[in-house]
Write an enzyme that holds these catalytic residues in place. Sequence first.
Site, short mmCIF file in Angstrom:
data_model
loop_
_atom_site.label_atom_id
_atom_site.label_comp_id
_atom_site.label_asym_id
_atom_site.label_seq_id
_atom_site.Cartn_x
_atom_site.Cartn_y
_atom_site.Cartn_z
N TYR A 56 0.82 -12.83 -1.38
CA TYR A 56 -0.31 -13.45 -2.06
C TYR A 56 0.04 -14.02 -3.44
O TYR A 56 -0.84 -14.51 -4.14
CB TYR A 56 -1.48 -12.46 -2.16
CG TYR A 56 -2.29 -12.38 -0.87
CD1 TYR A 56 -1.69 -12.58 0.35
CD2 TYR A 56 -3.64 -12.12 -0.89
CE1 TYR A 56 -2.40 -12.51 1.52
CE2 TYR A 56 -4.38 -12.05 0.29
CZ TYR A 56 -3.75 -12.24 1.49
OH TYR A 56 -4.46 -12.18 2.66
N LYS A 82 5.75 -2.22 6.91
CA LYS A 82 6.49 -2.66 8.11
C LYS A 82 7.98 -2.60 7.77
O LYS A 82 8.73 -3.59 7.90
CB LYS A 82 6.03 -4.08 8.49
CG LYS A 82 6.56 -4.58 9.81
CD LYS A 82 6.01 -3.85 11.03
CE LYS A 82 6.65 -4.37 12.29
NZ LYS A 82 6.33 -3.55 13.48
N ASP A 91 -5.69 -6.63 3.11
CA ASP A 91 -6.71 -7.64 3.40
C ASP A 91 -7.08 -7.59 4.89
O ASP A 91 -8.25 -7.57 5.27
CB ASP A 91 -6.16 -9.03 3.02
CG ASP A 91 -7.24 -10.09 2.94
OD1 ASP A 91 -8.44 -9.74 3.02
OD2 ASP A 91 -6.90 -11.27 2.80
N ASP A 108 -10.72 -5.83 6.98
CA ASP A 108 -11.61 -6.52 7.93
C ASP A 108 -11.70 -5.72 9.23
O ASP A 108 -12.77 -5.61 9.84
CB ASP A 108 -11.11 -7.93 8.23
CG ASP A 108 -11.62 -8.97 7.23
OD1 ASP A 108 -11.81 -8.60 6.05
OD2 ASP A 108 -11.82 -10.13 7.61
N ASP A 143 1.40 -2.36 12.31
CA ASP A 143 0.95 -2.67 13.67
C ASP A 143 0.38 -1.41 14.34
O ASP A 143 -0.68 -1.46 15.00
CB ASP A 143 2.07 -3.30 14.51
CG ASP A 143 3.40 -2.58 14.38
OD1 ASP A 143 3.55 -1.75 13.46
OD2 ASP A 143 4.31 -2.85 15.19
N1 GGG Z 1 -15.44 -11.85 -1.39
C1 GGG Z 1 -14.20 -11.87 -0.73
C2 GGG Z 1 -13.78 -13.23 -0.30
O1 GGG Z 1 -14.22 -14.21 -0.85
N2 GGG Z 1 -12.91 -13.26 0.68
C3 GGG Z 1 -12.32 -14.48 1.13
C4 GGG Z 1 -10.84 -14.37 1.21
O2 GGG Z 1 -10.19 -15.08 1.92
N3 GGG Z 1 -10.30 -13.46 0.45
C5 GGG Z 1 -8.92 -13.20 0.36
C6 GGG Z 1 -8.68 -11.85 -0.21
O3 GGG Z 1 -9.57 -11.01 -0.24
O4 GGG Z 1 -7.57 -11.60 -0.61
#
Ligand code: GGG
Length: 324
Positions: free
Chosen positions: A117, A163, A220, A224, A196
Amino acid sequence: MYNIAVIPGDGIGKEVVEATLTVLNKLPIEFNYTHLVAGDACKDDCGVALPQETIDVAKDSDAVLFGAAGETAADVIVRLRQELNTFVNLRPVKSLEPEKYGDIDFMIVRENTEDLYIGDEETTNDGAIARKRITKKASEKICDYAFKYAVDTNRSKVTAVHKANVLKVTDGLFRDTFFDIAKNYPDIEANDFYVDATAMYLITNPLDFEVIVTSNLYGDILSDEGAGLVGGLGMIPSANIGDDNGLFEPVHGSAPDIAGQGIANPVATILSACMMLDYLGESDYARQVEKVVIEVINEAKTVTPDLGGSASTQEMAEYIASKL
Ligand code: GGG
């Protein structure tokens, strides 16, 4: 009085932030909000996704409440976390409806400043390349935070996710640093899994997890997945914490498919505001709001369609506010 920088961002960000302010405004706390722009629409309107003024005001505020990022996420939310040096992203995966989802309750402690990132990508002759940065210092800091968090919240186990069998140098450094830091916490069990395998164990054995510590990308993705275990992306809040700043945002993004319809679930943002109240030292109010949110969800009357109701985002927020 608290100075709060409010950045709704894109899509449903505007709706869930407005709903959250409705709830916050019901508390006997004085908030001074500064409304700021950032995101896809901002880029179209003023040429930059994250104006310098937004960064400056966010840095000077007592806390930042953020909605959702869209296509410009890398230039907006990822950059804001770096600018504010919020090195940890706490993402609690907790079932608010245990009868439906079981007693799932674990915390993802995500490193927030490095990994893939950092956005160091380039085009090459045959395609493209991205650099992944893992430093010993940032790994020590996040692993130490995870163990301290476990101690402070009476958890007994911290699991590192990586990993390292494939990414031997970068993820190997993260894993080795984790086990070095673990030596300082002999009362906390330390174990590790490949990312994984973790993706599967979260589904087959979610109750085995207490605190997960991991790098930026895996955190991230796994958060989810965690949301999917407890009712969806509308349910999971998050806190970005640094030494001088705190930024609070739902885990979900801008959800363009439902943006503007007034049906987005405001729970994740309201619970993010509860994490903000904790950060500001207003934990009694944080617990009061959480309790009402849980009651309203379990009552299942005045809730958004994803929770089985037909209320709008704002109607649900007003109902929560009315019960405070
Ligand atoms: N509020 C979280 C958001 O806007 N997520 C969209 C996204 O792609 N976020 C990347 C991340 O959380 O690193």
